[in-house]
Design an enzyme around this catalytic site. Structure first.
Site, PDB file in Angstrom:
ATOM      1  N   ILE A  58      39.107  16.701   3.595  1.00  0.00           N
ATOM      2  CA  ILE A  58      39.263  16.251   2.210  1.00  0.00           C
ATOM      3  C   ILE A  58      38.840  17.368   1.255  1.00  0.00           C
ATOM      4  O   ILE A  58      39.526  17.647   0.263  1.00  0.00           O
ATOM      5  CB  ILE A  58      38.462  14.949   1.964  1.00  0.00           C
ATOM      6  CG1 ILE A  58      38.928  13.868   2.951  1.00  0.00           C
ATOM      7  CG2 ILE A  58      38.637  14.469   0.525  1.00  0.00           C
ATOM      8  CD1 ILE A  58      38.109  12.600   2.933  1.00  0.00           C
TER       9      ILE A  58
ATOM     10  N   ASP B 175      30.195  26.263   3.029  1.00  0.00           N
ATOM     11  CA  ASP B 175      30.518  25.487   4.238  1.00  0.00           C
ATOM     12  C   ASP B 175      29.954  26.249   5.440  1.00  0.00           C
ATOM     13  O   ASP B 175      30.069  27.480   5.505  1.00  0.00           O
ATOM     14  CB  ASP B 175      32.054  25.370   4.350  1.00  0.00           C
ATOM     15  CG  ASP B 175      32.501  24.296   5.323  1.00  0.00           C
ATOM     16  OD1 ASP B 175      33.270  23.413   4.907  1.00  0.00           O
ATOM     17  OD2 ASP B 175      32.093  24.338   6.507  1.00  0.00           O
ATOM     18  N   ASN B 176      29.361  25.531   6.394  1.00  0.00           N
ATOM     19  CA  ASN B 176      28.809  26.225   7.571  1.00  0.00           C
ATOM     20  C   ASN B 176      29.833  26.326   8.703  1.00  0.00           C
ATOM     21  O   ASN B 176      29.524  26.818   9.781  1.00  0.00           O
ATOM     22  CB  ASN B 176      27.519  25.548   8.060  1.00  0.00           C
ATOM     23  CG  ASN B 176      27.763  24.140   8.589  1.00  0.00           C
ATOM     24  OD1 ASN B 176      28.911  23.678   8.689  1.00  0.00           O
ATOM     25  ND2 ASN B 176      26.684  23.448   8.930  1.00  0.00           N
TER      26      ASN B 176
ATOM     27  N   GLY C  71      34.484  22.512   9.564  1.00  0.00           N
ATOM     28  CA  GLY C  71      35.570  23.050   8.739  1.00  0.00           C
ATOM     29  C   GLY C  71      36.188  24.284   9.371  1.00  0.00           C
ATOM     30  O   GLY C  71      35.769  24.752  10.435  1.00  0.00           O
TER      31      GLY C  71
ATOM     32  N   PHE D  83      31.083  17.413  -0.207  1.00  0.00           N
ATOM     33  CA  PHE D  83      31.824  16.816   0.912  1.00  0.00           C
ATOM     34  C   PHE D  83      31.121  17.030   2.251  1.00  0.00           C
ATOM     35  O   PHE D  83      31.376  16.290   3.202  1.00  0.00           O
ATOM     36  CB  PHE D  83      33.230  17.436   1.023  1.00  0.00           C
ATOM     37  CG  PHE D  83      34.076  17.181  -0.182  1.00  0.00           C
ATOM     38  CD1 PHE D  83      34.850  16.042  -0.275  1.00  0.00           C
ATOM     39  CD2 PHE D  83      34.082  18.072  -1.244  1.00  0.00           C
ATOM     40  CE1 PHE D  83      35.620  15.793  -1.400  1.00  0.00           C
ATOM     41  CE2 PHE D  83      34.850  17.836  -2.375  1.00  0.00           C
ATOM     42  CZ  PHE D  83      35.620  16.689  -2.455  1.00  0.00           C
TER      43      PHE D  83
ATOM     44  N   TYR E 241      25.289   6.223   9.373  1.00  0.00           N
ATOM     45  CA  TYR E 241      26.164   7.029   8.500  1.00  0.00           C
ATOM     46  C   TYR E 241      26.262   6.394   7.112  1.00  0.00           C
ATOM     47  O   TYR E 241      26.007   7.039   6.086  1.00  0.00           O
ATOM     48  CB  TYR E 241      27.549   7.173   9.146  1.00  0.00           C
ATOM     49  CG  TYR E 241      28.597   7.664   8.176  1.00  0.00           C
ATOM     50  CD1 TYR E 241      28.477   8.909   7.576  1.00  0.00           C
ATOM     51  CD2 TYR E 241      29.696   6.869   7.835  1.00  0.00           C
ATOM     52  CE1 TYR E 241      29.423   9.351   6.663  1.00  0.00           C
ATOM     53  CE2 TYR E 241      30.641   7.298   6.929  1.00  0.00           C
ATOM     54  CZ  TYR E 241      30.495   8.540   6.340  1.00  0.00           C
ATOM     55  OH  TYR E 241      31.424   8.969   5.431  1.00  0.00           O
TER      56      TYR E 241
ATOM     57  N   LYS F  63      24.691   7.654   3.252  1.00  0.00           N
ATOM     58  CA  LYS F  63      25.411   7.796   1.984  1.00  0.00           C
ATOM     59  C   LYS F  63      24.783   6.901   0.912  1.00  0.00           C
ATOM     60  O   LYS F  63      24.721   7.264  -0.264  1.00  0.00           O
ATOM     61  CB  LYS F  63      26.888   7.433   2.167  1.00  0.00           C
ATOM     62  CG  LYS F  63      27.639   8.389   3.073  1.00  0.00           C
ATOM     63  CD  LYS F  63      27.861   9.734   2.409  1.00  0.00           C
ATOM     64  CE  LYS F  63      28.690  10.657   3.283  1.00  0.00           C
ATOM     65  NZ  LYS F  63      29.052  11.915   2.642  1.00  0.00           N
TER      66      LYS F  63
ATOM     67  N   PHE G  49      38.049   4.688   1.223  1.00  0.00           N
ATOM     68  CA  PHE G  49      38.433   3.847   2.344  1.00  0.00           C
ATOM     69  C   PHE G  49      39.062   4.792   3.383  1.00  0.00           C
ATOM     70  O   PHE G  49      38.402   5.755   3.755  1.00  0.00           O
ATOM     71  CB  PHE G  49      39.250   2.646   1.843  1.00  0.00           C
ATOM     72  CG  PHE G  49      38.314   1.593   1.256  1.00  0.00           C
ATOM     73  CD1 PHE G  49      37.471   1.910   0.181  1.00  0.00           C
ATOM     74  CD2 PHE G  49      38.208   0.327   1.800  1.00  0.00           C
ATOM     75  CE1 PHE G  49      36.542   0.987  -0.326  1.00  0.00           C
ATOM     76  CE2 PHE G  49      37.297  -0.603   1.304  1.00  0.00           C
ATOM     77  CZ  PHE G  49      36.462  -0.272   0.242  1.00  0.00           C
TER      78      PHE G  49
ATOM     79  N   ARG H 284      43.312  -1.763   7.718  1.00  0.00           N
ATOM     80  CA  ARG H 284      42.623  -0.768   6.882  1.00  0.00           C
ATOM     81  C   ARG H 284      43.489  -0.388   5.687  1.00  0.00           C
ATOM     82  O   ARG H 284      44.705  -0.550   5.710  1.00  0.00           O
ATOM     83  CB  ARG H 284      42.361   0.518   7.700  1.00  0.00           C
ATOM     84  CG  ARG H 284      41.361   0.345   8.828  1.00  0.00           C
ATOM     85  CD  ARG H 284      39.958   0.221   8.291  1.00  0.00           C
ATOM     86  NE  ARG H 284      38.965   0.035   9.339  1.00  0.00           N
ATOM     87  CZ  ARG H 284      38.664  -1.147   9.886  1.00  0.00           C
ATOM     88  NH1 ARG H 284      39.271  -2.246   9.497  1.00  0.00           N
ATOM     89  NH2 ARG H 284      37.737  -1.231  10.824  1.00  0.00           N
TER      90      ARG H 284
HETATM   91  N1  UDP Z   1      41.826   2.946  15.988  1.00  0.00           N
HETATM   92  C1  UDP Z   1      42.489   2.605  17.151  1.00  0.00           C
HETATM   93  N2  UDP Z   1      42.679   3.574  18.090  1.00  0.00           N
HETATM   94  C2  UDP Z   1      42.242   4.866  17.934  1.00  0.00           C
HETATM   95  C3  UDP Z   1      41.575   5.200  16.738  1.00  0.00           C
HETATM   96  C4  UDP Z   1      41.371   4.205  15.782  1.00  0.00           C
HETATM   97  O1  UDP Z   1      42.890   1.461  17.349  1.00  0.00           O
HETATM   98  O2  UDP Z   1      42.435   5.692  18.842  1.00  0.00           O
HETATM   99  C5  UDP Z   1      41.625   1.913  14.955  1.00  0.00           C
HETATM  100  C6  UDP Z   1      40.170   1.691  14.573  1.00  0.00           C
HETATM  101  O3  UDP Z   1      39.600   0.706  15.408  1.00  0.00           O
HETATM  102  C7  UDP Z   1      40.307   1.232  13.118  1.00  0.00           C
HETATM  103  C8  UDP Z   1      41.565   1.922  12.615  1.00  0.00           C
HETATM  104  O4  UDP Z   1      42.257   2.364  13.790  1.00  0.00           O
HETATM  105  O5  UDP Z   1      40.527  -0.157  13.065  1.00  0.00           O
HETATM  106  C9  UDP Z   1      41.265   3.131  11.769  1.00  0.00           C
HETATM  107  O6  UDP Z   1      40.318   3.921  12.472  1.00  0.00           O
HETATM  108  P1  UDP Z   1      39.910   5.367  11.987  1.00  0.00           P
HETATM  109  O7  UDP Z   1      38.955   5.930  13.019  1.00  0.00           O
HETATM  110  O8  UDP Z   1      41.134   6.159  11.687  1.00  0.00           O
HETATM  111  O9  UDP Z   1      39.172   5.141  10.599  1.00  0.00           O
HETATM  112  P2  UDP Z   1      37.902   4.195  10.222  1.00  0.00           P
HETATM  113  O10 UDP Z   1      38.505   2.870   9.827  1.00  0.00           O
HETATM  114  O11 UDP Z   1      37.010   4.128  11.406  1.00  0.00           O
HETATM  115  O12 UDP Z   1      37.299   4.898   9.070  1.00  0.00           O
END
Ligand code: UDP
Length: 325
Positions: A12, A31-32, A36, A73, A141, A145, A169, A219
């Site tokens: 990002i 950035d270390n 990255g 970031f 985590y 934050k 998100f 999501r």
């Molecule tokens: N997910 C999945 N298989 C994968 C990676 C992620 O089913 O190999 C699902 C995960 O359970 C979540 C959604 O995809 O419901 C998004 O996951 P991601 O890790 O991309 O982002 P997060 O929601 O954890 O920030």
């Protein structure tokens, strides 16, 4: 303005740097390179390879570059890793964040943008999730934050530090030049695209027993260029006071819908297998972003899931091994 961007070599951060440079800002990336990539840093930005734990180097960056604002970031961002190793997250995110804030105050810098997270909302009572929602961090985590947000709240009161905390998100998509390259990769969209590139056999769906229409997690995927725009607007608005915003499209897509859309975009069958839930995943996370729309006029320009995945696919086809090539 001279803007210090920590983590500006990451996913990002590098895209926000690209957009800041386009608007004529002078950007200094700190950035270390633990996550990255040196090639991800826009050539028009100044690059300092440095760790936030190294307060001498950090202080020198403020001193020599006449920094006027900070976008932060740099952090550890994996929910599952934070559950097994909380102290790593408190060290990297809280202690290093504190170093950054101390350096800012020492050098009289009072404008700050924080990358925050939807992981503040582990037990949402309403969907979409707006800024009034009760904060229940879902992991160390998320807690790290939240601690930063609280520090900022008090530094505003005591020192007049103006901040915006942007709770992302699911950041997704790419610009033509910058995309997502994590090692290990854990995010759904890049993993799905690795299957389409022939680098993985299949994608595993984490959990098919959620209380959602197709039983997989839902999501809110937001284009990283729309996130970048929100950072620029938030920085401009700091004069009028500190603020927090939840950032998403306000639309949810299930894991199966993401995989199906990626099949349409890539033309690859993308085999999927069903697996158990991943610990810590809430069923549904959808952002309510009307506050930033009303206050700053922010509107997502790329809300369409297909367009988001297409942009990521274009980048991954050009960079099948990420920033290595
Ligand atoms: N997910 C999945 N298989 C994968 C990676 C992620 O089913 O190999 C699902 C995960 O359970 C979540 C959604 O995809 O419901 C998004 O996951 P991601 O890790 O991309 O982002 P997060 O929601 O954890 O920030």
């Amino acid at each position: 303005m001279n803007i210090l961007v920590t983590g500006g070599a990451g996913y990002i951060g590098s895209i926000v740097v690209e957009e800041l440079v386009k608007t004529g800002e002078r950007v200094i990336v700190y950035d270390n390179l633990s996550q990255g990539h040196r090639n991800a840093v826009d050539p028009q930005a100044t690059f300092i390879e440095g760790d936030l734990a190294d307060v001498v180097r950090l202080g020198a960056a403020f001193q020599q570059r006449n920094i006027e604002a900070v976008m932060h970031f740099a952090s550890s961002t994996l929910v599952a890793e934070s559950v097994t190793n909380p102290l790593l997250y408190f060290r990297n995110n809280v202690a290093c964040g504190l170093n950054l804030l101390e350096a800012m105050l020492r050098h009289g810098v009072k404008r700050f943008i924080l990358s925050s997270t939807a992981n503040l909302f582990a037990e949402p009572e309403r969907m979409p999730i707006d800024e009034e929602e009760r904060i229940v961090p879902g992991s160390p985590y998320g807690e790290s934050k939240f601690i930063l947000e609280r520090m900022l709240h008090w530094l505003d009161k005591s020192h007049g530090l103006r901040y915006a905390a942007l709770r992302y998100f699911n950041a997704a998509g790419a610009s033509p030049d910058h995309g997502e390259d994590h090692d290990p990769e854990t995010h759904l969209i890049p993993l799905v695209l690795q299957v389409a590139l022939g680098q993985r056999e299949h994608i595993e769906i984490y959990g098919t027993d959620y209380p959602t229409p197709d039983s997989t997690c839902v999501r809110d995927y937001i284009h990283v260029l729309d996130l970048a725009q929100a950072h620029i607007l938030a920085l401009q608005a700091l004069e009028e006071g500190s603020r927090v915003y939840n950032l998403g499209n306000g639309q949810g897509f299930s894991v199966r819908e993401v995989i199906e859309t990626a099949r349409q975009v890539t033309g690859h069958p993308i085999p999927a297998i069903e697996g158990p839930r991943r610990p810590g995943d809430p069923a549904v996370l959808i952002a309510g972003s009307t506050k930033i729309s009303h206050q700053l006029g922010w509107q997502p320009r790329h809300p369409d899931l297909r367009a988001i995945i297409s942009s990521a696919w274009d980048w991954h086809k050009e960079h099948p091994h990420g920033y290595e090539n």
